[in-house]
Write an enzyme that holds these catalytic residues in place. Structure first.
Site, mmCIF file in Angstrom:
data_model
loop_
_atom_site.group_PDB
_atom_site.id
_atom_site.type_symbol
_atom_site.label_atom_id
_atom_site.label_comp_id
_atom_site.label_asym_id
_atom_site.label_seq_id
_atom_site.Cartn_x
_atom_site.Cartn_y
_atom_site.Cartn_z
ATOM 1 N N ASP A 49 0.869 -1.171 0.000
ATOM 2 C CA ASP A 49 0.000 0.000 0.000
ATOM 3 C C ASP A 49 0.916 1.235 0.000
ATOM 4 O O ASP A 49 2.123 1.121 0.218
ATOM 5 C CB ASP A 49 -0.842 -0.069 1.289
ATOM 6 C CG ASP A 49 -1.609 1.196 1.542
ATOM 7 O OD1 ASP A 49 -2.346 1.624 0.650
ATOM 8 O OD2 ASP A 49 -1.459 1.780 2.644
ATOM 9 N N ASP A 51 -0.149 5.189 0.972
ATOM 10 C CA ASP A 51 -0.389 6.175 2.037
ATOM 11 C C ASP A 51 -0.393 5.523 3.416
ATOM 12 O O ASP A 51 -1.115 4.563 3.665
ATOM 13 C CB ASP A 51 -1.739 6.877 1.811
ATOM 14 C CG ASP A 51 -1.709 7.774 0.587
ATOM 15 O OD1 ASP A 51 -0.846 8.652 0.525
ATOM 16 O OD2 ASP A 51 -2.551 7.570 -0.309
HETATM 17 O O1 C5P Z 1 -2.440 4.437 -0.583
HETATM 18 P P1 C5P Z 1 -3.694 4.135 0.190
HETATM 19 O O2 C5P Z 1 -4.484 3.007 -0.428
HETATM 20 O O3 C5P Z 1 -3.432 3.960 1.634
HETATM 21 O O4 C5P Z 1 -4.569 5.490 0.032
HETATM 22 C C1 C5P Z 1 -5.796 5.657 0.634
HETATM 23 C C2 C5P Z 1 -5.764 6.503 1.873
HETATM 24 O O5 C5P Z 1 -5.995 7.858 1.539
HETATM 25 C C3 C5P Z 1 -6.883 6.097 2.794
HETATM 26 O O6 C5P Z 1 -6.392 5.382 3.888
HETATM 27 C C4 C5P Z 1 -7.574 7.391 3.198
HETATM 28 O O7 C5P Z 1 -7.567 7.623 4.606
HETATM 29 C C5 C5P Z 1 -6.831 8.477 2.504
HETATM 30 N N1 C5P Z 1 -7.740 9.415 1.819
HETATM 31 C C6 C5P Z 1 -7.580 10.757 2.008
HETATM 32 N N2 C5P Z 1 -8.408 11.644 1.389
HETATM 33 C C7 C5P Z 1 -9.384 11.201 0.574
HETATM 34 C C8 C5P Z 1 -9.534 9.817 0.343
HETATM 35 C C9 C5P Z 1 -8.692 8.949 1.003
HETATM 36 O O8 C5P Z 1 -6.686 11.182 2.742
HETATM 37 N N3 C5P Z 1 -10.170 12.059 -0.022
HETATM 38 MG MG MG Z 2 -2.821 3.195 3.401
#
Ligand code: C5P
Ligand code: MG
Length: 297
Positions: A49, A51
């Protein structure tokens, strides 16, 4: 023989004794690591993954931005959009990490969150040529030890699949600016679709959110030629949804899963220990992964 292995692991991977490391079944972890070591680098792939897994969760007490949050920059979006995106984050992030709800229950909320944010972003007419500057100005930060991690995999020609529900264009820029976007890195993520003048007009393909990575694994990862014939998988994530990222691997042999437990630690500890082979509690480093990789390749 097992006892000798255990001893070996203890001396070879002392990082597994760190205070941040929790394991449901230490002997299973050790057996898996040993099997991976015997099969070597040629049989290994790493699926991670992005983030909060490759990037830090926090630094000096402040949250490190996700790829979506990096877009919160006046070069790209206006104040009204910032406020709306923060409101959505405050509504949906607590649902994403809620220990009392199942992934199935969370799923429709995640679709809502991502869809609304992507619509807002499209309205902002974001320019492709401004993304690099926004990444430069952000406080994004890969975990301590990231250089060793990326260099080691590149050197041993182990493919690294980064599987992210974030924004692919931003993700690429983050790893490019950190000089670790090597040819062994493959990315599955939400990519922006720009018109001929370089203005954001849509997002490409099927939406990826935290709890539908299984579909992406089956439709995209399974088809990546570079990942074929590598039945051993080191999987890294920070969400229970990340555990499905290896579902596209055909005839897997050994899968070792490592989960970062960054937030809501007490509430989620039990489910993380039951779901990941190794849980790293509030660990902002890549130490454990790097030590395991050093041992098995
Ligand atoms: O790379 P990863 O799959 O972890 O990316 C998704 C993350 O981005 C989620 O865990 C979520 O908390 C975050 N997110 C965010 N803002 C958004 C949508 C998702 O920070 N609008
Ligand atoms: Mg993540």
């Amino acid at each position: 023989v097992l006892a000798i292995w255990h001893q070996l692991i203890k001396t070879e991977i002392p990082e597994l004794a760190k205070g941040s490391v929790l394991m449901r079944e230490r002997s299973r972890v050790e057996e898996t690591i040993n099997a991976m070591q015997r099969a070597g680098a040629g049989n290994l792939q790493v699926i991670s993954d992005f983030d909060m897994t490759l990037t830090r969760f926090a630094h000096n007490g402040k949250r490190v931005p996700t790829t979506h949050n990096i877009l919160d920059n006046r070069l790209l979006i206006n104040e009204d959009c910032t406020l709306k995106m923060r409101e959505l984050l405050n509504t949906y992030y607590p649902i994403e990490i809620d220990a009392s709800r199942s992934a199935e229950e969370k799923l429709p909320f995640m679709v809502e969150w991502w869809t609304k944010v992507h619509e807002l972003l499209i309205q902002q007419k974001i320019r492709k040529d401004m993304l690099a500057q926004a990444v430069k100005e952000s406080n994004t930060m890969l975990r301590d030890g990231y250089k060793v991690f990326f260099e080691h995999l590149s050197e041993h020609q182990v493919p690294l699949l980064i599987f992210s529900a974030g924004v692919g264009d931003v993700l690429e820029e983050v790893i490019r600016q950190n000089h670790v976007f090597h040819p062994n890195v493959h990315i599955i993520s939400n990519y922006m679709d720009f018109d001929q003048t370089g203005v954001l007009q849509a997002f490409k393909g099927q939406l990826i959110h935290t709890f539908n990575k299984r579909e992406g694994a089956l439709s995209h990862a399974a088809g990546l030629r570079e990942l074929q014939g590598r039945p051993n998988v080191l999987l890294l994530g920070d969400s229970l949804g990340d555990l499905t990222m290896a579902d596209g691997v055909s005839e897997p042999q050994n899968i070792l899963t490592i989960g970062f437990l960054n937030d809501q630690v007490e509430e989620r500890k039990e489910s993380y220990i039951n779901s990941f082979d190794i849980v790293l509690v509030k660990d902002e480093t890549m130490d454990v992964q790097n030590a395991i990789l050093r041992f098995i390749t």
